[in-house]
Enzyme design. Structure first.
Site, short mmCIF file in Angstrom:
data_model
loop_
_atom_site.label_atom_id
_atom_site.label_comp_id
_atom_site.label_asym_id
_atom_site.label_seq_id
_atom_site.Cartn_x
_atom_site.Cartn_y
_atom_site.Cartn_z
N CYS A 43 0.82 -1.21 0.00
CA CYS A 43 0.00 0.00 0.00
C CYS A 43 0.85 1.26 0.00
O CYS A 43 0.65 2.16 -0.81
CB CYS A 43 -0.94 0.00 1.20
SG CYS A 43 -1.99 1.48 1.27
N CYS A 48 -1.42 1.74 -3.06
CA CYS A 48 -2.42 2.78 -2.84
C CYS A 48 -1.84 4.19 -2.84
O CYS A 48 -2.35 5.09 -3.53
CB CYS A 48 -3.14 2.56 -1.51
SG CYS A 48 -3.53 0.85 -1.11
N LYS A 51 0.01 5.32 -6.14
CA LYS A 51 -1.01 5.33 -7.19
C LYS A 51 -1.92 6.52 -7.05
O LYS A 51 -2.23 7.21 -8.04
CB LYS A 51 -1.82 4.04 -7.13
CG LYS A 51 -2.97 3.97 -8.12
CD LYS A 51 -3.91 2.83 -7.79
CE LYS A 51 -4.69 3.13 -6.52
NZ LYS A 51 -5.60 2.02 -6.14
N TYR A 178 -9.43 -3.56 -11.61
CA TYR A 178 -9.32 -2.17 -11.17
C TYR A 178 -7.90 -1.62 -11.34
O TYR A 178 -7.73 -0.44 -11.66
CB TYR A 178 -9.81 -2.02 -9.73
CG TYR A 178 -8.91 -2.57 -8.66
CD1 TYR A 178 -7.97 -1.76 -8.04
CD2 TYR A 178 -9.02 -3.89 -8.24
CE1 TYR A 178 -7.14 -2.26 -7.05
CE2 TYR A 178 -8.20 -4.40 -7.25
CZ TYR A 178 -7.26 -3.58 -6.66
OH TYR A 178 -6.43 -4.07 -5.68
N GLU A 182 -7.35 1.64 -13.55
CA GLU A 182 -6.79 2.82 -12.88
C GLU A 182 -5.55 3.32 -13.60
O GLU A 182 -5.40 4.53 -13.87
CB GLU A 182 -6.48 2.50 -11.42
CG GLU A 182 -7.71 2.36 -10.55
CD GLU A 182 -7.39 1.92 -9.15
OE1 GLU A 182 -8.24 2.11 -8.26
OE2 GLU A 182 -6.30 1.33 -8.92
N ALA A 378 -13.41 1.70 -3.41
CA ALA A 378 -13.41 2.65 -4.52
C ALA A 378 -12.42 2.20 -5.58
O ALA A 378 -11.39 1.60 -5.27
CB ALA A 378 -13.06 4.05 -4.04
N HIS A 472 -28.41 21.05 -2.02
CA HIS A 472 -28.55 21.51 -3.40
C HIS A 472 -27.73 22.78 -3.62
O HIS A 472 -27.67 23.63 -2.74
CB HIS A 472 -30.03 21.79 -3.70
CG HIS A 472 -30.29 22.24 -5.09
ND1 HIS A 472 -30.28 21.38 -6.17
CD2 HIS A 472 -30.55 23.48 -5.59
CE1 HIS A 472 -30.54 22.06 -7.27
NE2 HIS A 472 -30.70 23.33 -6.94
N GLU A 477 -26.99 14.80 -4.15
CA GLU A 477 -28.38 14.90 -3.69
C GLU A 477 -29.26 13.83 -4.34
O GLU A 477 -30.32 13.49 -3.82
CB GLU A 477 -28.95 16.29 -3.97
CG GLU A 477 -29.09 16.66 -5.43
CD GLU A 477 -29.56 18.10 -5.60
OE1 GLU A 477 -30.74 18.37 -5.29
OE2 GLU A 477 -28.74 18.93 -6.03
#
Length: 489
Positions: A43, A48, A51, A178, A182, A378, A472, A477
């Protein structure tokens, strides 16, 4: 029996370091840790962190274009990769020292060398010495793997990207997970001509179908040459190839060595950070092309080979992972494992949770099992994908569901007539009204899914979201304003 240590940890990544620190500082245990590479693990050093910093760097050209469209006098110059790489190396050195200091502050003894297992309570270090421990924790992580094909050593893997002395002009990325996606977005943003081959029908297998379909469209819109149902069948050095002119990248990399020895055996892998180029490739669709570099993002494997686990009777899974119970204990009672080496959920925060739970269970007097259900994650493509819970495809197999979904052009880029779209999707169990899954494709989706992940983990219903007043104008939203399901199943 007297042991040298209460705990010996093999691996200095996030999971191993957390376990060692908690056991030593809170459990008052005598702890040692061996790491053969750099403290911080995948990582911090090869995953992570570097990256994500590359993601940030790759986004600036798009921001400059947006600024110009909004009326600013703005233009992006050339990207200085050596400058970025030097700054990146300095930051990774700093983080590595933070990890090391935290271990030392907790009283952990550090061995900067490889460690293997001699017996259920003995670790043998690379210098030939042995240390005994009541408990041994395997936290050796995982590694990227190259496909089994001739000349695969010519291609890079993800570990090599951060050490490139210069950026290639063109690159072929093989894979559709991924990591592949990525890096396709990152390198495209940095100005590299990116081609991507994936043998499947759609990228990001295992994620929600609509979400991964939108990401594929957006990647193509950004100029990534994405080929689905396509794989690599041949590759070879392209030195002297008539369609290819030498580039600065060639000079920086050096020309590849012979691909086999006199007996026909494949040559050893290229040194880390020294990928070979240019490379000729042939695809399953019959096309033949030459690239400055090839990146294999075709999978990862647990770092169990050579540790001596099988000789001790430690049960390994089909992929080489250490098979453990809910408390990270292996089939040998004194040996435990956490993180990617167990191939449960290969995410840094999960490894940290597993390491902490192990220390609490063995040294803290609190038997703790990690909850691997509803873990948010994610994918840092452009746009990002944030996800938690079941995909629509998974949910319809076991539940009666309602699907709430919307996709639109966000205000920020619609104003300047850009094609970007975002997607918000909720999977709701029809009977209980509980939100089973949430999938977001949007800038900042990783930040958004952390917040909605709290609600989903708590068992929020669709009506709980509906009662929340929208903020908003924001794209998020839509999470609380979708009223009518687009379909049921």
């Amino acid at each position: 029996m007297d042991f040298d240590y209460d705990l010996f940890v093999i691996g200095g990544g996030s999971g191993g370091v957390r376990a060692a620190r908690i056991a030593a500082a809170e459990g008052k245990a005598k702890v040692a840790l061996a790491e053969e590479s750099r403290m911080g693990g995948t990582c911090v050093i090869r995953g992570c962190v570097p990256k994500k910093l590359m993601v940030f760097a790759s986004e600036y050209p798009g921001l400059v274009d947006e600024a110009a469209a909004y009326g600013w006098e703005a233009s992006a110059g050339a990207f200085d990769w050596p400058r970025f790489r030097g700054h990146l190396a300095t930051e990774l050195d700093r983080l590595e020292q933070v990890y090391r200091r935290n271990l030392e502050r907790a009283g952990v003894t550090i061995f900067d060398q490889r460690a293997t297992l001699a017996d259920p309570h003995t670790v043998r270090l690379a210098d030939g010495t042995a240390r005994t421990a009541k408990h041994i924790l395997i936290a050796a992580g995982g590694r990227p793997v190259r496909p089994s094909m001739p000349n695969a050593h010519l291609g890079m893997v993800s570990d090599d990207i951060f050490a490139m002395p210069s950026l290639p002009k063109s690159i072929l990325i093989v894979g559709g997970g991924y990591i592949a996606c990525e890096f396709a977005c990152i390198l495209n943003g940095l100005g590299v001509e990116v081609t991507q081959y994936y043998r499947g029908a759609q990228i990001l297998r295992g994620f929600d179908d609509e979400a991964r379909g939108l990401i594929a469209e957006m990647m193509r819109a950004q100029g990534i040459d994405l080929h689905l149902g396509t794989n690599l069948v041949e590759m070879a050095p392209a030195e002297g190839h008539p369609e290819r002119q030498p580039t600065e990248f060639d000079a920086a990399m050096g020309m590849p060595a012979s691909d086999s020895d006199a007996a026909g055996h494949a040559a050893p892998a290229a040194p880390r950070g020294a990928p070979s180029g240019p490379i000729w490739v042939k695809a399953t669709n019959g096309s033949e092309r030459v690239f400055d570099a090839v990146l294999f993002a075709t999978g990862r494997a647990p770092n169990t080979p050579g540790l001596g686990l099988e000789d001790l009777g430690v049960r390994l899974g089909r992929n080489g992972q250490v098979v453990v119970d809910a408390y990270s204990q292996s089939s040998v009672p004194s040996i435990f494992a956490v993180g990617d080496v167990t191939d449960r959920i290969n995410l840094t925060p999960v490894a940290i949770r597993e390491g902490h739970a192990f220390a609490d269970t063995i040294f803290g007097g609190r038997k703790t099992a990690v909850d691997h259900d509803l873990v948010p994650s994610a994918v840092f493509t452009q746009p990002e994908l944030g996800t938690i819970g079941l995909t629509e495809e998974q949910a319809r197999e076991a539940h009666r569901i309602e699907v709430y979904c919307t996709s639109f052009r966000p205000m920020r880029t619609a104003f300047i007539d850009r094609p970007e779209r975002v997607l918000f999707k909720l999977i709701v169990e029809a009977d209980t009204r509980r939100v089973l899954g949430c999938h977001i494709v949007a800038p900042g989706a990783g930040e958004l899914i952390q917040m909605i992940g709290v609600a989903v983990k708590m068992g929020a219903t669709k009506e709980d979201l509906d009662r929340t007043v929208a903020v908003h104008p924001t794209i998020s939203e839509e999470l609380v304003t979708m009223r009518t399901p687009v379909r049921t199943a």
